[in-house]
Motif scaffolding. Structure first.
Motif, PDB file in Angstrom:
ATOM      1  N   MET B   1     -29.977  37.525  69.901  1.00 21.04           N
ATOM      2  CA  MET B   1     -30.369  38.623  68.768  1.00 21.04           C
ATOM      3  C   MET B   1     -31.742  39.415  68.970  1.00 21.04           C
ATOM      4  O   MET B   1     -32.573  38.433  69.926  1.00 21.04           O
ATOM      5  CB  MET B   1     -30.245  38.205  67.288  1.00 21.04           C
ATOM      6  N   ILE B   2     -31.880  40.605  69.014  1.00 25.12           N
ATOM      7  CA  ILE B   2     -33.198  40.971  69.576  1.00 25.12           C
ATOM      8  C   ILE B   2     -34.222  41.706  68.130  1.00 25.12           C
ATOM      9  O   ILE B   2     -34.035  42.308  67.699  1.00 25.12           O
ATOM     10  CB  ILE B   2     -33.113  42.475  69.908  1.00 25.12           C
ATOM     11  N   LYS B   4     -38.675  42.350  67.230  1.00 26.10           N
ATOM     12  CA  LYS B   4     -39.351  42.730  68.011  1.00 26.10           C
ATOM     13  C   LYS B   4     -40.704  41.850  67.821  1.00 26.10           C
ATOM     14  O   LYS B   4     -40.802  41.048  66.372  1.00 26.10           O
ATOM     15  CB  LYS B   4     -39.617  43.964  66.559  1.00 26.10           C
ATOM     16  N   GLU B   5     -41.303  42.050  68.409  1.00 28.55           N
ATOM     17  CA  GLU B   5     -42.371  41.065  68.486  1.00 28.55           C
ATOM     18  C   GLU B   5     -44.052  41.676  67.545  1.00 28.55           C
ATOM     19  O   GLU B   5     -44.441  42.908  68.406  1.00 28.55           O
ATOM     20  CB  GLU B   5     -43.260  40.865  70.497  1.00 28.55           C
ATOM     21  N   LEU B   7     -47.503  41.451  67.248  1.00 25.06           N
ATOM     22  CA  LEU B   7     -48.788  41.798  67.334  1.00 25.06           C
ATOM     23  C   LEU B   7     -50.100  41.341  66.438  1.00 25.06           C
ATOM     24  O   LEU B   7     -49.775  41.684  65.254  1.00 25.06           O
ATOM     25  CB  LEU B   7     -49.660  43.495  68.276  1.00 25.06           C
ATOM     26  N   VAL B  26     -49.212  36.912  70.531  1.00 23.59           N
ATOM     27  CA  VAL B  26     -47.754  37.834  69.575  1.00 23.59           C
ATOM     28  C   VAL B  26     -47.664  37.009  69.409  1.00 23.59           C
ATOM     29  O   VAL B  26     -47.397  35.493  69.316  1.00 23.59           O
ATOM     30  CB  VAL B  26     -47.367  38.675  70.571  1.00 23.59           C
ATOM     31  N   ILE B  28     -43.293  35.772  67.997  1.00 18.83           N
ATOM     32  CA  ILE B  28     -41.609  36.081  68.770  1.00 18.83           C
ATOM     33  C   ILE B  28     -41.168  35.287  67.346  1.00 18.83           C
ATOM     34  O   ILE B  28     -40.646  33.980  67.887  1.00 18.83           O
ATOM     35  CB  ILE B  28     -41.692  37.001  69.307  1.00 18.83           C
ATOM     36  N   ARG B  31     -41.974  32.156  66.761  1.00 18.53           N
ATOM     37  CA  ARG B  31     -43.764  31.162  67.826  1.00 18.53           C
ATOM     38  C   ARG B  31     -44.240  32.236  68.279  1.00 18.53           C
ATOM     39  O   ARG B  31     -44.063  32.915  68.599  1.00 18.53           O
ATOM     40  CB  ARG B  31     -42.291  31.268  69.180  1.00 18.53           C
ATOM     41  N   THR B  33     -47.141  33.789  71.026  1.00 20.90           N
ATOM     42  CA  THR B  33     -47.338  33.982  72.685  1.00 20.90           C
ATOM     43  C   THR B  33     -48.661  34.562  73.154  1.00 20.90           C
ATOM     44  O   THR B  33     -48.908  35.125  72.267  1.00 20.90           O
ATOM     45  CB  THR B  33     -46.068  33.353  73.356  1.00 20.90           C
ATOM     46  N   TRP B  34     -48.874  34.933  74.256  1.00 18.67           N
ATOM     47  CA  TRP B  34     -48.977  36.059  74.386  1.00 18.67           C
ATOM     48  C   TRP B  34     -48.113  37.203  75.921  1.00 18.67           C
ATOM     49  O   TRP B  34     -48.002  37.074  76.257  1.00 18.67           O
ATOM     50  CB  TRP B  34     -50.553  35.726  74.911  1.00 18.67           C
ATOM     51  N   ARG B  35     -49.450  38.516  75.932  1.00 15.18           N
ATOM     52  CA  ARG B  35     -48.477  39.595  76.457  1.00 15.18           C
ATOM     53  C   ARG B  35     -50.027  40.273  76.962  1.00 15.18           C
ATOM     54  O   ARG B  35     -50.439  40.610  76.035  1.00 15.18           O
ATOM     55  CB  ARG B  35     -47.714  40.244  75.674  1.00 15.18           C
ATOM     56  N   PRO B 112     -41.750  49.420  81.968  1.00 14.64           N
ATOM     57  CA  PRO B 112     -41.863  48.277  80.742  1.00 14.64           C
ATOM     58  C   PRO B 112     -42.195  47.518  80.473  1.00 14.64           C
ATOM     59  O   PRO B 112     -42.521  46.586  79.218  1.00 14.64           O
ATOM     60  CB  PRO B 112     -39.920  48.835  80.108  1.00 14.64           C
ATOM     61  N   GLY B 113     -41.141  45.568  81.885  1.00 11.28           N
ATOM     62  CA  GLY B 113     -42.774  44.821  81.260  1.00 11.28           C
ATOM     63  C   GLY B 113     -43.959  44.378  80.832  1.00 11.28           C
ATOM     64  O   GLY B 113     -44.504  43.692  80.302  1.00 11.28           O
ATOM     65  N   PHE B 114     -44.470  45.770  81.935  1.00  7.70           N
ATOM     66  CA  PHE B 114     -46.345  45.209  81.405  1.00  7.70           C
ATOM     67  C   PHE B 114     -46.830  46.456  80.959  1.00  7.70           C
ATOM     68  O   PHE B 114     -47.938  46.520  80.348  1.00  7.70           O
ATOM     69  CB  PHE B 114     -46.499  44.696  82.449  1.00  7.70           C
TER      70      PHE B 114
END
Lengths: 178, 178
Positions: B1-2, B4-5, B7, B26, B28, B31, B33-35, B112-114
């Motif tokens: 299941m996808i 959205k994260e 902010l 963020v 998700i 949970r 976490t951070w990006r 798109p990863g970063f």
């Protein structure tokens, strides 16, 4: 005339979890200027082709672009890891299949204007069921798409991930033969 | 299941000339976490096809990868500039030709990863001589390559710029028809 730019002095400006950013003083043709660069460990990406003529994509949410993207399986190279080993590992971790045969297509730079990321591209076939093993912070769906549909999606501009399209640019003429 | 994260909080960690880096907290699936993300203004890249069946590439030294690369003409979008306008401008600035016809192929995410960089891809033909106008810190050579050779180079893995290959993945089936 193309001249190499000579590094005079490298200054780290940001050391993150993933991103390592440097400001480099450089000399080009006797003139001094500076460049910002992102250093990246490199990655591998794989087109997995099934025996019944389909491609296994992964669909995952990409935070930086705020969108779920359809991409070929891929992942970063671990320290000291050979690209071939990384490609085999990432294929299994993300899709749950091992490659019977793994062939290198080439290597691409994703953003040579500011980052040294190299992605090694592979074609995998003779797939053998194994165990998917996602990272703790990795959420993705495996999506199987018949080759004819892949071809149509590419030509219609429906795939938006550059490494995925780059891999099909190299492999496509053989994969999509009628 | 996808999912959205979301902010929660954005913190700038590096504000450079070209690069703007943020660390985002963020959420998700409940949970936290951070990006780390690199924000980029976006760019355009163009395959210029001549009336006698060749592609105009540019060859330039890319500091981040320490190599001179053969790429299709490309450049960053100016603030407020439409992608079509950027594509037409960059084509002329880099190659010295205007497009008689400019057709959009699609748009790709380079990393798109970063990073949020989007590159809008175009095909230009009906080229009309105009005036090349390079930026002060831009050094490049225009290199004309017949379509048959472009095709061979792509399939042999001799082109290493991801946006260039992505553009040919979309346009190739029509461009390379015998």
């Amino acid at each position: 005339m193309i001249e190499k730019e000579k590094l005079l002095k490298r200054t780290p400006v940001y050391e993150g979890k993933l991103l390592h950013i440097y400001k480099d003083d450089v000399e080009i043709g006797g003139r001094k200027t500076w460049r910002e660069v992102v250093l990246h460990p490199g990655a591998c990406a794989i087109i997995p082709v099934t025996d019944d003529g389909a491609v296994l994509f992964v669909r995952q949410y990409r935070y930086a672009v705020e969108e779920a993207l359809l991409e070929i399986p891929a992942g970063k190279i671990d320290p000291g890891e050979a690209p071939d080993v990384c490609a085999a590992r990432e294929l299994t971790e993300e899709t749950g299949f091992r490659a019977g045969s793994l062939r290198k297509l080439g290597a691409v730079y994703t953003t040579p204007g500011f980052c040294n990321e190299t992605i090694h591209l592979y074609l995998a076939d003779g797939l053998i069921p194994a165990h998917q093993h996602l990272d703790a912070d990795e959420y993705l769906d495996v999506v199987k798409v018949p080759l004819a549909d892949v071809r149509r999606m590419i030509e219609a501009g429906e795939l938006h991930d550059a490494k995925t399209l780059a891999a099909f640019a190299i492999a496509g003429p053989h994969l999509f033969q009628d």
